[in-house]
Design a protein around this motif. Structure first.
Motif, short mmCIF file in Angstrom:
data_model
loop_
_atom_site.label_atom_id
_atom_site.label_comp_id
_atom_site.label_asym_id
_atom_site.label_seq_id
_atom_site.Cartn_x
_atom_site.Cartn_y
_atom_site.Cartn_z
N VAL A 1 0.91 -1.24 0.05
CA VAL A 1 -0.19 0.00 -0.06
C VAL A 1 0.96 1.34 -0.04
CG1 VAL A 1 -1.88 -1.28 1.14
CG2 VAL A 1 -0.10 -0.04 2.28
N ALA A 2 0.38 2.33 -0.77
CA ALA A 2 0.95 3.60 -0.71
C ALA A 2 2.40 3.54 -1.42
CB ALA A 2 1.29 4.26 0.63
N SER A 3 2.55 2.55 -2.11
CA SER A 3 3.94 2.57 -2.98
C SER A 3 3.42 2.72 -4.55
CB SER A 3 4.30 1.14 -3.04
OG SER A 3 3.65 0.17 -3.55
N LEU B 1 -5.39 9.30 -23.59
CA LEU B 1 -5.72 8.15 -22.56
C LEU B 1 -5.78 8.85 -21.44
CD1 LEU B 1 -2.48 5.92 -23.47
CD2 LEU B 1 -4.71 5.74 -24.40
N HIS B 2 -6.78 8.37 -20.66
CA HIS B 2 -7.00 9.05 -19.32
C HIS B 2 -6.93 7.96 -18.31
CE1 HIS B 2 -9.02 12.55 -21.36
NE2 HIS B 2 -8.43 13.11 -20.51
N PRO B 3 -6.17 7.79 -17.46
CA PRO B 3 -6.14 6.75 -16.43
C PRO B 3 -7.47 6.73 -15.36
CG PRO B 3 -4.17 7.78 -16.46
CD PRO B 3 -4.93 8.39 -17.04
N VAL B 4 -8.09 5.53 -15.19
CA VAL B 4 -9.03 5.76 -14.19
C VAL B 4 -8.81 4.74 -13.20
CG1 VAL B 4 -11.42 4.88 -14.15
CG2 VAL B 4 -10.64 5.48 -16.12
N LEU B 5 -8.77 5.21 -12.01
CA LEU B 5 -8.10 4.93 -10.74
C LEU B 5 -9.10 4.53 -9.43
CD1 LEU B 5 -4.84 7.12 -10.53
CD2 LEU B 5 -5.17 4.82 -11.75
N PRO B 6 -8.82 3.65 -8.84
CA PRO B 6 -9.57 3.74 -7.43
C PRO B 6 -9.64 4.69 -6.57
CG PRO B 6 -8.35 1.43 -7.92
CD PRO B 6 -7.76 2.57 -8.63
N THR B 7 -10.65 4.92 -5.95
CA THR B 7 -10.79 6.09 -4.95
C THR B 7 -9.51 6.12 -3.86
OG1 THR B 7 -13.11 6.18 -4.73
CG2 THR B 7 -11.99 7.22 -3.16
N GLY B 8 -8.78 7.35 -3.93
CA GLY B 8 -7.57 7.41 -3.05
C GLY B 8 -6.31 7.09 -3.68
N TRP B 9 -6.48 6.59 -5.03
CA TRP B 9 -5.01 6.50 -5.94
C TRP B 9 -4.84 7.75 -6.64
CZ3 TRP B 9 -3.89 0.49 -7.38
CH2 TRP B 9 -4.17 -0.05 -6.48
N SER B 10 -3.52 7.69 -7.09
CA SER B 10 -3.20 8.88 -7.95
C SER B 10 -2.33 8.91 -8.99
CB SER B 10 -2.83 9.87 -6.74
OG SER B 10 -1.57 9.44 -6.32
N ILE C 1 2.65 4.57 -17.54
CA ILE C 1 1.88 5.38 -16.71
C ILE C 1 2.45 4.99 -15.17
CG2 ILE C 1 -0.26 5.81 -15.84
CD1 ILE C 1 -1.48 5.50 -18.32
N VAL C 2 2.44 5.90 -14.43
CA VAL C 2 3.01 5.47 -12.94
C VAL C 2 1.65 5.93 -12.01
CG1 VAL C 2 4.20 6.23 -11.02
CG2 VAL C 2 5.25 6.12 -13.37
N VAL C 3 1.42 4.89 -11.32
CA VAL C 3 0.26 4.89 -10.32
C VAL C 3 0.82 4.88 -8.93
CG1 VAL C 3 -1.84 3.78 -9.66
CG2 VAL C 3 -1.16 4.01 -12.13
N ARG C 4 0.20 5.63 -7.98
CA ARG C 4 0.42 5.37 -6.75
C ARG C 4 -0.67 5.04 -5.99
NH1 ARG C 4 4.27 6.13 -3.28
NH2 ARG C 4 5.62 7.29 -4.87
N CYS C 5 -0.65 3.77 -5.31
CA CYS C 5 -1.78 3.06 -4.77
C CYS C 5 -2.32 3.98 -3.48
CB CYS C 5 -1.32 1.66 -4.24
SG CYS C 5 -0.75 0.61 -5.51
N GLY C 6 -3.42 3.68 -2.86
CA GLY C 6 -3.80 4.36 -1.68
C GLY C 6 -3.47 3.68 -0.70
N SER C 7 -3.67 4.04 0.52
CA SER C 7 -3.26 3.76 1.98
C SER C 7 -4.05 2.27 2.40
CB SER C 7 -3.15 4.82 2.83
OG SER C 7 -4.52 5.23 3.20
#
Length: 627
Positions: free
Chosen positions: A525-527, A547-556, A576-582
Motif C-alpha cells: 500500500v502507498a507504493s 488516454l485517461h487513467p481511471v483509478l480507485p478512490t484514493g489512488w493517484s 503510466i505511474v500509479v500510486r496506490c492508496g493507503s
C-alpha cells in the motif's frame, strides 16, 4: 480400551486423534525430538512427556483435509515447522482465498476442497516430490499418491532395514479406503478412483515393508493390501465406463513408437513426444499432465496434479538415461504443467522459443487464458527462425501464431522423416472413417487475421512427412492436406472480413486496441507502480490518441491525461505511474479510457492490482513489488 499412543514401528508412535498421527522419534544432540506425519487436533502434544519427547520439530502433511490438520495452529505455537504437499499449498497458506472465492450457487464441483482448514497457517516449505529431504534429523522421501485428494502424497521412511510408507488416506485397510466420496473429483466422472489405482501400483513399486495409514491399522503386507485395493477400485472405475480401462497397461506401457527414435506418450494431456538420442538421452516436446485420468472440476491450484508417473516405463523400456531438454510449443498449462517438476527432479533444461519465454516467466504479465500458476523460467531462449543442435539432431524453431500468438513449431528430421511439432494449431474432429482438421483459434489467445495463412505457408515450405499436434493422432502429410490448410486459412480471414467492419477500421480479429501490462500486480500500500499501456491506431490515417487513467478512490497518478499522435496502423507503448492508496485491497481495478481520433472506446483496458499491508512475506509466496 484402545491405547491412544502406541509404538507401531521402532521409534514410530501412533497417536489416535481425528486421524492417525505418527511421531517419528530421533535424537538430536542429546535431545529426543519427533517429526509428526499429519497433526490431527494436536492431541499428540499432550503425549510428548509420557513418550520422553521434548518437542516436535516438524510436521509433514499428507493432504489438506481438516481432520488431518485442524490443530496446526497449535503446532505453529509449539514452534514446529509445517511442510505441505506442493499441489495443495494454497489450501494451507491461503485457505481464505478458497473460502472467499469458492462457488456455492449452482455448484457442480464435488471435490472436498471445503474440508480444508478454517484459517490459514504459516507454511515453512513444500515437500520435494520424488526426492528425499531431512526434517528435524529424519530423512523422508516424498511420493505423489493422488486419489483421496488430487495433491496427496506418501512419505517413505527407511529405518532398521525396513521401508515404511505413511500413506495418508490412500488406503484404509487391504482393499479398502476411508472415503469413496473424497475420490469423486467431478460430477459423474472417475478421475479420483482411477488415480487411486495408479497410485497403488506405484506404491507397490516402492517395495514397502509396512504401510501406516491416516485411518485404519498398520498393514505389514503392503503389496497384497495395495494389489487388492487396485483391483477393487479398477472394478469401480469400469462400472462407470462404456468400456473397461486397463489402467495397469496405461501405467506400464504409456509410450507408442511413432518412428524408431520418436515416441508418443499416450497417457498425457496434452500429447507429449520424446525424441530419443543414441547417447541414451531424450528430448521432450511439451509436458503437461502426465498419466492423466481426466481434469477434476475447478481451476484452482489444488485441482491440478503434475507428476512424473510415465518416466519409470520410459527408462525401463527404452533405455533412456535422462530427459535432458524440454521444448514447449506454447504456454498453455496442459503443455507446460510438468516442466518445473521435471527440471527439479531430473535436471531437465527447459529451452523456450523467444516469443513464449516471457509469458512462461511471468504469468501475470498478460491477460491470457490457460496459464500455469507459477513462473517457468527458461534455461535457454531459442531465437525464432533459427536452428540449434541437440546431440545428433538439428532442430529449427518456427514462429507459429494462430492458436495463440505466443507459439512455435519445431522442425526436425527423425529416422529420415521430416517431422513438425505444431502444438494445438489445428484441431482434429475425426469421425469413423473420416478426419478433418478445424482451425483451433481462440480470440483471447491473441489470434490475428493472417495467422493461419502464415502457418499454411510454413507447412508448405517445410514439407513435413509427419505433423504432430497437441491432442490428436500423428498426421501423415500429403499435398492435398497442405492445399486444404491454405484454403482454410484464407477462408477464415474472409469470414472475419465479411462479419466485422474491417473495411472501415482495422480492429483485428479480437477488437482489442489497447492493453495494460502487467495485467496483474502485487504491491505494498502507498507504493508506486509502473504500468505500460499499448495502443494501436485502427484508422487509415494518423490520429490523435488520448488516454485517461481511471483509478480507485484514493489512488493517484502524475499523468491524468496523455496525448500523442499515432500514424495509420501504428502501435505504441506508453508508461503510466500509479500510486496506490493507503488501504489494502485485492484486485483493485485500474483502467484506461481511450480515444483514438474519432473513435471513442471508453474504459477499454484494465489491470488488476493487489495492494497489501507490509507483510512478513510467506517464504513460499513472495511479495511481488513494484518499483
Amino acid at each position: 480400551m484402545i491405547d491412544v499412543a502406541v509404538e507401531v514401528f521402532p521409534g514410530v508412535f501412533r497417536i489416535r486423534d481425528t486421524c492417525n498421527v505418527y511421531l517419528i522419534v530421533t535424537e538430536n544432540t542429546g535431545e529426543r525430538t519427533a517429526v509428526s506425519i499429519d497433526f490431527g487436533s494436536g492431541l499428540a502434544l499432550d503425549y510428548l512427556p509420557a513418550l520422553g519427547i521434548t518437542r516436535i520439530t516438524d510436521v509433514l502433511m499428507t493432504h489438506h483435509h481438516r481432520d488431518q490438520g485442524q490443530g496446526l495452529p497449535l503446532a505453529v505455537e509449539h514452534g514446529a515447522r509445517i511442510h505441505v504437499p506442493p499441489v495443495e499449498v494454497e489450501l494451507f497458506s491461503r485457505v481464505e482465498d478458497m473460502w472467499q472465492r469458492r462457488q456455492l450457487d449452482n455448484d457442480y464441483n464435488v471435490r472436498q476442497d471445503r474440508f480444508s482448514l478454517l484459517e490459514s497457517v504459516r507454511v515453512s516449505s513444500t515437500v520435494p516430490e520424488y526426492r528425499s529431504a531431512q526434517f528435524g534429523g529424519v530423512t523422508l522421501r516424498t511420493v505423489p499418491t493422488p486419489g483421496h485428494t488430487v495433491g496427496s502424497v506418501t512419505y517413505i521412511l527407511e529405518r532398521s532395514g525396513s521401508r515404511v510408507g505413511f500413506s495418508g488416506d490412500l488406503i484404509y485397510a487391504p482393499g479398502k479406503v476411508w472415503s469413496l466420496a473424497a475420490t469423486q473429483w467431478s460430477y459423474t466422472a472417475h478421475e479420483g478412483p482411477a488415480m487411486t489405482v495408479l497410485s497403488c501400483y506405484l506404491l507397490q513399486d516402492e517395495l514397502l515393508d509396512l504401510v501406516l495409514p491416516s485411518h485404519g491399522d498398520p498393514m505389514n503386507t503392503p503389496d497384497d493390501a495395495l494389489h487388492l485395493l487396485a483391483a477393487r477400485m479398477q472394478y469401480l472405475v469400469d462400472s462407470r465406463r462404456w468400456h473397461p480401462w486397463d489402467l495397469a497397461d496405461r501405467l506400464r506401457n504409456p509410450f507408442l513408437p511413432v518412428t524408431d527414435h520418436l515416441l508418443l506418450n499416450r497417457s498425457s494431456l496434452s500429447c507429449c513426444y520424446l525424441l530419443l538420442s543414441d547417447t541414451g538421452e531424450a528430448l521432450i516436446v511439451d509436458y503437461g499432465y502426465d498419466m492423466t485420468t481426466g481434469l477434476p472440476t475447478g481451476s484452482d491450484r489444488a485441482a491440478r496434479r503434475p507428476w512424473l508417473a510415465s518416466l519409470p516405463a520410459l527408462k525401463a523400456q527404452f533405455g533412456v538415461s535422462r530427459i535432458a531438454v524440454a521444448l514447449p510449443t506454447h504456454y498453455h498449462d496442459d503443455h507446460v504443467a510438468g516442466l518445473s517438476l521435471l527440471r527439479e527432479v531430473e535436471g531437465t533444461e527447459i529451452w523456450v522459443p523467444e516469443n513464449v519465454a516471457p509469458v512462461l516467466a511471468d504469468p501475470w504479465l498478460h491477460d491470457l487464458p490457460c496459464q500455469w500458476y507459477e513462473p517457468v523460467p527458461a534455461d535457454r531462449i531459442l531465437p525464432l527462425g533459427q536452428s540449434f543442435a541437440w546431440n545428433e539432431y538439428i532442430i529449427t524453431v518456427h514462429d507459429q501464431p494462430g492458436h495463440t500468438l505466443f507459439a512455435a513449431a519445431f522442425e526436425v528430421v527423425v529416422d529420415g522423416v521430416t517431422v513438425l511439432f505444431t502444438g494445438d494449431q489445428q484441431e482434429n474432429l475425426g469421425v469413423p472413417g473420416e478426419r478433418r482438421e478445424i482451425l483451433n483459434y481462440q480470440y483471447r489467445n491473441r489470434f490475428r487475421l493472417g495467422d493461419y495463412a502464415q502457418s499454411a505457408e510454413l507447412y508448405r515450405r517445410v514439407g513435413p512427412g509427419l505433423l504432430l499436434s497437441g491432442h490428436w493422432e500423428p498426421r501423415v502429410v500429403d499435398p492435398g492436406y497442405l492445399d486444404y490448410l491454405a484454403y482454410a486459412g484464407e477462408d477464415l480471414d474472409e469470414m472475419h472480413e465479411a462479419l466485422l467492419p474491417l473495411d472501415e477500421l482495422s480492429l483485428g480479429a479480437d477488437g482489442v486496441l489497447a492493453r495494460i501490462t502487467p495485467y496483474r500486480s502485487r504491491v505494498v500500500v502507498a507504493s508506486a507502480l509502473t504500468l505500460t499501456v499499448t495502443v494501436r491506431n485502427p484508422h487509415r490515417t494518423a490520429a490523435e490518441t488520448v488516454l485517461h487513467p481511471v483509478l480507485p478512490t484514493g489512488w493517484s497518478t502524475p499523468t491524468p491525461e496523455v496525448r500523442f499522435f499515432l500514424d495509420a496502423g501504428e502501435e505504441r507503448e506508453v508508461t503510466i505511474v500509479v500510486r496506490c492508496g493507503s488501504t489494502a485491497v485485492r484486485r483493485a481495478r485500474v483502467s484506461v479510457d481511450v480515444t483514438i481520433g474519432s473513435l471513442r472506446l471508453g474504459q477499454h483496458a484494465e489491470a488488476l492490482v493487489d495492494a497489501l499491508e507490509q507483510p512478513a512475506p510467506n517464504p513460499i509466496d513472495p511479495l511481488r513489488t513494484g518499483p
